[in-house]
Scaffold this motif. Sequence first.
Motif, short mmCIF file in Angstrom:
data_model
loop_
_atom_site.label_atom_id
_atom_site.label_comp_id
_atom_site.label_asym_id
_atom_site.label_seq_id
_atom_site.Cartn_x
_atom_site.Cartn_y
_atom_site.Cartn_z
N MET A 1 0.84 -1.20 0.00
CA MET A 1 0.00 0.00 0.00
C MET A 1 0.88 1.25 0.00
O MET A 1 0.54 2.27 -0.63
CB MET A 1 -0.92 -0.01 1.21
N GLY A 2 2.02 1.16 0.67
CA GLY A 2 2.95 2.28 0.68
C GLY A 2 3.48 2.57 -0.71
O GLY A 2 3.63 3.73 -1.11
N HIS A 3 3.75 1.51 -1.47
CA HIS A 3 4.21 1.69 -2.85
C HIS A 3 3.13 2.33 -3.72
O HIS A 3 3.42 3.19 -4.55
CB HIS A 3 4.61 0.34 -3.45
N ARG A 4 1.89 1.93 -3.52
CA ARG A 4 0.79 2.52 -4.30
C ARG A 4 0.63 4.01 -3.96
O ARG A 4 0.33 4.83 -4.84
CB ARG A 4 -0.51 1.77 -4.02
N ALA A 5 0.82 4.35 -2.70
CA ALA A 5 0.74 5.75 -2.30
C ALA A 5 1.85 6.57 -2.96
O ALA A 5 1.63 7.70 -3.41
CB ALA A 5 0.84 5.87 -0.78
N THR A 6 3.04 5.99 -3.01
CA THR A 6 4.16 6.67 -3.67
C THR A 6 3.85 6.92 -5.14
O THR A 6 4.16 7.99 -5.69
CB THR A 6 5.44 5.82 -3.55
N LEU A 7 3.22 5.94 -5.79
CA LEU A 7 2.83 6.10 -7.18
C LEU A 7 1.85 7.26 -7.35
O LEU A 7 1.92 8.01 -8.34
CB LEU A 7 2.18 4.82 -7.71
N LYS A 8 0.93 7.40 -6.42
CA LYS A 8 -0.03 8.50 -6.49
C LYS A 8 0.70 9.84 -6.53
O LYS A 8 0.31 10.75 -7.27
CB LYS A 8 -0.96 8.46 -5.27
N MET A 9 1.73 9.95 -5.73
CA MET A 9 2.47 11.21 -5.67
C MET A 9 3.30 11.43 -6.92
O MET A 9 3.34 12.53 -7.48
CB MET A 9 3.36 11.23 -4.42
N MET A 10 3.98 10.38 -7.35
CA MET A 10 4.89 10.52 -8.49
C MET A 10 4.15 10.69 -9.81
O MET A 10 4.51 11.54 -10.63
CB MET A 10 5.81 9.30 -8.57
#
Length: 585
Positions: free
Chosen positions: A477-486
Amino acid sequence: MSYKELLKKANIDLKETRTKVILGATVAGAAVLGGWGLYSLLSTPTEKETSENVKEEVKEDKVTVSKEAPSISNFTPPKELSPVDKADKKKAEGNNNFKKSKYSEALTCYKEAVDLYPSVKFIEKSHCYQNMAAVSDKLGNIGDVIMYCSKALELNKKYIKALQRRATAYEKQKELAKSIKDWTAVCLIEGPEKSFKAGYMDTSDRVLKEYGKEKAKEIFTSRKPVMPSLSVIKAAFDNIHFRDFLTDTTAESLENEGDRLYIEVLNLIQGEKFTEAFDKLNEALKLLPNKFLTQCLCLRGIYAWVMTDYKKAQQCFDDVITNKDSYLRIKVQALIHRGEVSQALGNKDRAFMDYNSAVGLDEDHPDPYLHRAQFYLSLEKLVEAVADLNKCVALDPDFASPWQQLVYAKYQMARTINPSLLQDVYDMLDEMIAKFPTVSDMYALYGQVLQDQRQFVEADVKFQKAAELSPNNVAYMGHRATLKMMAENNYEGAYEILIEARSKDPKCDFVLETLGMIYIQKQMYKEALECFDEVLKLTKSEGEAAHYSALFIGVKCQWEVCEELDVKPISMTDMQSMSGMQIPQ
């Protein structure tokens, strides 16, 4: 006899006795000159003035004064300097002395200038104090440098020169947190672009790293063991052949309670009930004699390792290694994990020695090659790492962990050595997904590669699949959140994902760090500091502790400076645009 004749008789030059002539040596002379004689004594005119203004005509015994002679009523006394003019003059005198390396004299001048300036001239006073700090710096009086810079900043709180000088002085005195705060103030006052170009951010970063290293040592000498995220414990057991600890013996066939507890511990670990297994393991170790004592000790050491209780871990592994009754493969596991402990503590030579000993003890065991390869990867020795990983997968082709590490190592080669290898990495990832369709970390690794290559949509698909396979592992889920930002610059969407992830597992360091960064973006500094403080309790090495300690003090200083100086914080967007850096992954 005339005056001229009298003077000649006395052999006295007319010019040298001009004053006496004007004043007169007789009563008659004094009466003629009157008040002009007093003016001559006071003003001491030059020879030119004498020749132009005072023209003596000596005729017999009579002295006459021409009309050009000034009267006392025309005299204008020199204008007295104002306190500000006097202060400016003293300051200039101090500057001149400083240029001539007359530091003591310069300091005296600046002190006098400060006293002369009225209170309304606070900027000028602050400049004098900063100059006094510069003099003290030359004289090696670091304490005075800090004192004078502080006085300057009391008068002018955004004075860049004073902040820079005091920051440097604090660093020399090893007061690194204070130095960081001053450099933070410089960066925030000057703004992101100028600070980046001027090197202020580089200097601040250097001091932050030094602070982090010192703080990490302090943390590791006083920290208490903490049970980490369950995903961390799972990763530790996934990274070894757990079959080394298994036995065909059933609990029902065992008479000793400690032995039966050991079988129960194995079942709980395989069922990913790690906390319950830890409690049962501690009970088993209290019940002696125990048929599975060395196995219990080795497992207890692994738990101590993931809890960063390194002293306890080393003791357990030492006991296993020195016990003549230890099974060969249990001894291999103890050597491997003692190497991990040494590596976490920064003792690379000791770690390498233990990994080599494990390989030498059982050349056909895959695990020593895997862990030595991971050690090589930490040193960026990619060729050596790939060699060990190839050996590992040859010994056990169905062991997923070394395949993941091999793909990662080859991707690093593609990034740093030969970009043409990138397609080989994609092909290999597809093969691994086909070979290990239920291994969530394989999908997560694929997602990270795609994310790094800015293929955000495809990366999100991989992270979603990983989360489906392991719903308790909130790192995905942390990786998916990072994708949202990037990919979308969607901080609110990322924030919502991370809040949910934290509620599921409050000890996932990756989630906590990423959430903390978003709190910084939202200028919610208190919440950011809470996240980083939690991460600090979970760090597994001094290197990690140094990183998060620096992050913590950096955020704290930015918060304080923004409030004290009413300045705009530097956002993550600003930082990315200046340095090209990416959000931490």
